[in-house]
Design a protein around this motif. Structure first.
Motif, PDB file in Angstrom:
ATOM      1  N   PRO A 125      47.286  39.046  40.152  1.00 44.91           N
ATOM      2  CA  PRO A 125      47.734  37.875  40.922  1.00 44.91           C
ATOM      3  C   PRO A 125      48.158  38.279  42.326  1.00 44.91           C
ATOM      4  O   PRO A 125      48.859  39.280  42.515  1.00 44.91           O
ATOM      5  CB  PRO A 125      48.935  37.355  40.119  1.00 44.91           C
ATOM      6  N   VAL A 126      47.732  37.504  43.309  1.00 45.26           N
ATOM      7  CA  VAL A 126      48.045  37.810  44.706  1.00 45.26           C
ATOM      8  C   VAL A 126      49.557  37.803  44.934  1.00 45.26           C
ATOM      9  O   VAL A 126      50.099  38.633  45.664  1.00 45.26           O
ATOM     10  CB  VAL A 126      47.371  36.784  45.640  1.00 45.26           C
ATOM     11  N   GLY A 127      50.254  36.857  44.284  1.00 41.09           N
ATOM     12  CA  GLY A 127      51.698  36.731  44.482  1.00 41.09           C
ATOM     13  C   GLY A 127      52.446  37.990  44.091  1.00 41.09           C
ATOM     14  O   GLY A 127      53.368  38.425  44.787  1.00 41.09           O
ATOM     15  N   GLN A 128      52.049  38.611  42.961  1.00 43.20           N
ATOM     16  CA  GLN A 128      52.740  39.829  42.516  1.00 43.20           C
ATOM     17  C   GLN A 128      52.492  40.984  43.477  1.00 43.20           C
ATOM     18  O   GLN A 128      53.389  41.786  43.743  1.00 43.20           O
ATOM     19  CB  GLN A 128      52.286  40.204  41.101  1.00 43.20           C
ATOM     20  N   LEU A 129      51.264  41.079  44.002  1.00 41.54           N
ATOM     21  CA  LEU A 129      50.980  42.136  44.983  1.00 41.54           C
ATOM     22  C   LEU A 129      51.781  41.928  46.263  1.00 41.54           C
ATOM     23  O   LEU A 129      52.250  42.888  46.877  1.00 41.54           O
ATOM     24  CB  LEU A 129      49.487  42.161  45.304  1.00 41.54           C
ATOM     25  N   VAL A 160      56.435  52.604  43.966  1.00 42.50           N
ATOM     26  CA  VAL A 160      56.021  52.972  42.606  1.00 42.50           C
ATOM     27  C   VAL A 160      54.500  53.029  42.562  1.00 42.50           C
ATOM     28  O   VAL A 160      53.820  52.147  43.082  1.00 42.50           O
ATOM     29  CB  VAL A 160      56.529  51.952  41.569  1.00 42.50           C
ATOM     30  N   GLY A 161      53.985  54.079  41.957  1.00 38.65           N
ATOM     31  CA  GLY A 161      52.538  54.223  41.844  1.00 38.65           C
ATOM     32  C   GLY A 161      52.207  55.504  41.109  1.00 38.65           C
ATOM     33  O   GLY A 161      52.967  55.953  40.242  1.00 38.65           O
ATOM     34  N   THR A 162      51.086  56.121  41.476  1.00 41.85           N
ATOM     35  CA  THR A 162      50.692  57.402  40.899  1.00 41.85           C
ATOM     36  C   THR A 162      50.820  58.463  41.989  1.00 41.85           C
ATOM     37  O   THR A 162      50.700  58.147  43.176  1.00 41.85           O
ATOM     38  CB  THR A 162      49.244  57.345  40.392  1.00 41.85           C
ATOM     39  N   ARG A 163      51.069  59.699  41.609  1.00 37.52           N
ATOM     40  CA  ARG A 163      51.250  60.738  42.616  1.00 37.52           C
ATOM     41  C   ARG A 163      49.912  61.122  43.232  1.00 37.52           C
ATOM     42  O   ARG A 163      48.928  61.333  42.527  1.00 37.52           O
ATOM     43  CB  ARG A 163      51.918  61.976  42.001  1.00 37.52           C
ATOM     44  N   PHE A 211      54.898  43.486  38.485  1.00 43.14           N
ATOM     45  CA  PHE A 211      56.001  43.680  39.419  1.00 43.14           C
ATOM     46  C   PHE A 211      57.260  44.124  38.681  1.00 43.14           C
ATOM     47  O   PHE A 211      58.015  44.977  39.155  1.00 43.14           O
ATOM     48  CB  PHE A 211      56.260  42.377  40.194  1.00 43.14           C
ATOM     49  N   TRP A 212      57.472  43.557  37.488  1.00 43.65           N
ATOM     50  CA  TRP A 212      58.679  43.889  36.723  1.00 43.65           C
ATOM     51  C   TRP A 212      58.619  45.289  36.142  1.00 43.65           C
ATOM     52  O   TRP A 212      59.648  45.926  35.945  1.00 43.65           O
ATOM     53  CB  TRP A 212      58.901  42.850  35.628  1.00 43.65           C
ATOM     54  N   LEU A 213      57.413  45.787  35.886  1.00 45.62           N
ATOM     55  CA  LEU A 213      57.287  47.183  35.455  1.00 45.62           C
ATOM     56  C   LEU A 213      57.718  48.108  36.586  1.00 45.62           C
ATOM     57  O   LEU A 213      58.384  49.127  36.345  1.00 45.62           O
ATOM     58  CB  LEU A 213      55.841  47.483  35.053  1.00 45.62           C
ATOM     59  N   ASP A 214      57.388  47.767  37.832  1.00 51.75           N
ATOM     60  CA  ASP A 214      57.846  48.555  38.988  1.00 51.75           C
ATOM     61  C   ASP A 214      59.372  48.581  39.060  1.00 51.75           C
ATOM     62  O   ASP A 214      59.979  49.633  39.310  1.00 51.75           O
ATOM     63  CB  ASP A 214      57.282  47.972  40.280  1.00 51.75           C
TER      64      ASP A 214
END
Length: 472
Positions: free
Chosen positions: A271-275, A393-396, A451-454
């Motif tokens: 979803p665009v909103g979460q990004l 938050v992401g991958t290294r 987003f909530w996982l972040d």
């Protein structure tokens, strides 16, 4: 990870147009009455007039799609559209005021000035928007790097259509031509960057987000393995499908690139909103982090230089989202010749796989050891987050030599913007010594992202930092 072609750029120009209406009405009232929001008639309610115009204008956009094909319109066509839209907005607002018995409270000169000023300003805003939009995508690094894949039948028409494609969120990187390679290295004026034999290798090493595939129906079975491998890399695939034209039903709901209709395959539709919320969180976090970075630099900068001559910051080329190369910043925690000494220490690598890690690494300075244990060495990466190279938050992000050894499956961990922290870091990063386990955690994060996982990972990261757990 795929974000549908959204109405974000239409929303932005809509907001600019609303702002233009507000400015135009204020200027018109000032020219006529010498005041910004008032007139000689006490019944004149500036807010009511402005509200009526905006409501009618927004309703027109809701039901009429004012910005459809806007990028294809020339200056004259754009001028006519602007005049028409403003005239309708004015007429609608006048009707509302008439039925409220307030139309005669407003000066006709205000309406005239408003129409004239708004048409001029809105036309200027639209033309500037068209000129600036490609540059905005490049500046914010949000363009989708896209590879065209086609055979002898569809290569030329696909290239021609994409040259006239006015969605500036796409950046076409070249053509993978599945026919006999042309002598001049081009098809339809687009560079041929790969063929049938080296398509997979090219996609594995190149910076790519999406692939548009247009091949004859007879080749669909042969392409299945190629498509599976591209999907394994985390690339979004738009695959051409034959769609009959029906005279009685002219509208279709498939993804369209020029004359080509495609079905889109992606690991995840986001979803665009979460990004947007994620990027907003990144910007807020990066701004706060940069404030602390400035304070830390004043404190730890002299300590780093006193113990080991050299720069305060360490910049290293890393591989980011879908193969993009960027410079990642840290406080220097090692001696200046650390990269040269790494080759001597490879035999003592504690990681199974493509990453290097060593307990009691002799290249680390005493100050650097403290910075690493407290995770303070990571603070300069807030600059990367602010620039858009990374996220909170992401991958290294891997090094260039690590990335060169990636398999297609490994590249999937790069299908998301790299992060300052992530699933691996909050899962006991010091205890994990298997690279494949790290990839598994990264892919799990991508497959289940929200987003909530972040937010959950950020909270866990704060706990990890304060307890100094997993920071070796």
């Amino acid at each position: 990870m795929y974000q549908r072609r959204s109405n974000l750029q239409n929303l932005m120009i809509l907001l600019l147009d609303c702002l233009t209406i507000v400015v135009s009405l204020i200027l018109a009232n000032y020219i006529r009455n010498g005041r910004l929001f008032e007139s000689d008639d006490a019944r004149m309610d500036f807010g009511l007039l402005l509200g009526a115009v905006l409501v009618v204008f927004l309703a027109m956009n809701l039901f009429g799609s004012l910005y459809r094909n806007m990028m294809l319109r020339g200056p004259l066509h754009e001028c006519m559209c602007v005049i028409r839209n403003n005239a309708i907005s004015f007429a609608g607002a006048a009707v509302v005021l008439y039925f409220m018995g307030l139309l005669d409270a407003y000066s006709r000169l205000v309406f005239f000035y408003f129409l004239l000023i708004d048409c001029i300003l809105m036309l200027i805003v639209h033309q500037l928007w068209k000129k600036c939009l490609p540059s905005l995508y490049r500046i914010f690094r949000e363009s989708r790097k896209t590879l065209l894949v086609a055979d002898d039948v569809f290569a030329v028409p696909l290239v021609m259509d994409m040259k006239n494609f006015k969605d500036y969120s796409y950046e076409f990187c070249g053509l993978a031509f599945l026919g006999e390679k042309p002598e001049n290295g081009e098809v339809g004026g687009m560079s041929v960057v790969a063929g049938a034999d080296d398509l997979i290798d090219y996609c594995k090493s190149a910076s790519l987000d999406e692939v548009i595939v247009a091949v004859a129906d007879t080749q669909s079975k042969e392409m299945k393995h190629v498509l599976e491998t591209l999907a394994e890399m985390g690339l979004t695939i738009h695959y051409r499908i034959p769609v009959p034209e029906l005279s009685g039903a002219s509208q279709k709901a498939l993804t369209q690139f020029g004359r080509f209709y495609t079905i889109t395959y992606a690991n995840r539709f986001v979803p665009v909103g979460q990004l947007a919320m994620k990027r907003l969180l990144d910007l807020v976090g990066a701004l706060v982090g940069c404030v602390f970075l400035g304070i830390l630099t004043v404190i730890v900068g002299p300590m780093i230089k006193l113990e080991s001559p050299g720069p305060i910051f360490f910049a290293q080329k890393r591989v980011g989202r879908n193969g993009r190369i960027f410079k990642m910043y840290k406080f220097r925690s090692m001696y200046a010749d650390a990269e040269e000494r790494k080759k001597e220490l490879m035999a003592q690598n504690e990681m199974n796989g493509l990453m290097f890690k060593m307990e009691n690494d002799p290249r680390i300075t005493k100050t650097g050891d403290f910075l690493r244990k407290t995770s303070l060495d990571e603070f300069p990466q807030f600059i990367n987050i602010l620039k858009g190279d990374m996220s909170l938050v992401g991958t290294r992000p891997p090094t260039l030599d690590e990335f060169a050894q990636y398999s297609p499956y490994h590249k999937k961990r790069l299908s998301f913007r790299p992060g300052l922290t992530g699933m691996w870091q909050v899962s006991g990063r010091s205890d994990i010594t298997d690279f494949e386990e790290i990839v598994k955690l990264d892919v799990e994060y991508i497959d289940n992202w929200s987003f909530w996982l972040d937010i959950k990972i950020l909270l866990k990261t704060f706990l990890e930092v304060f307890t100094q757990k997993g920071a070796r």
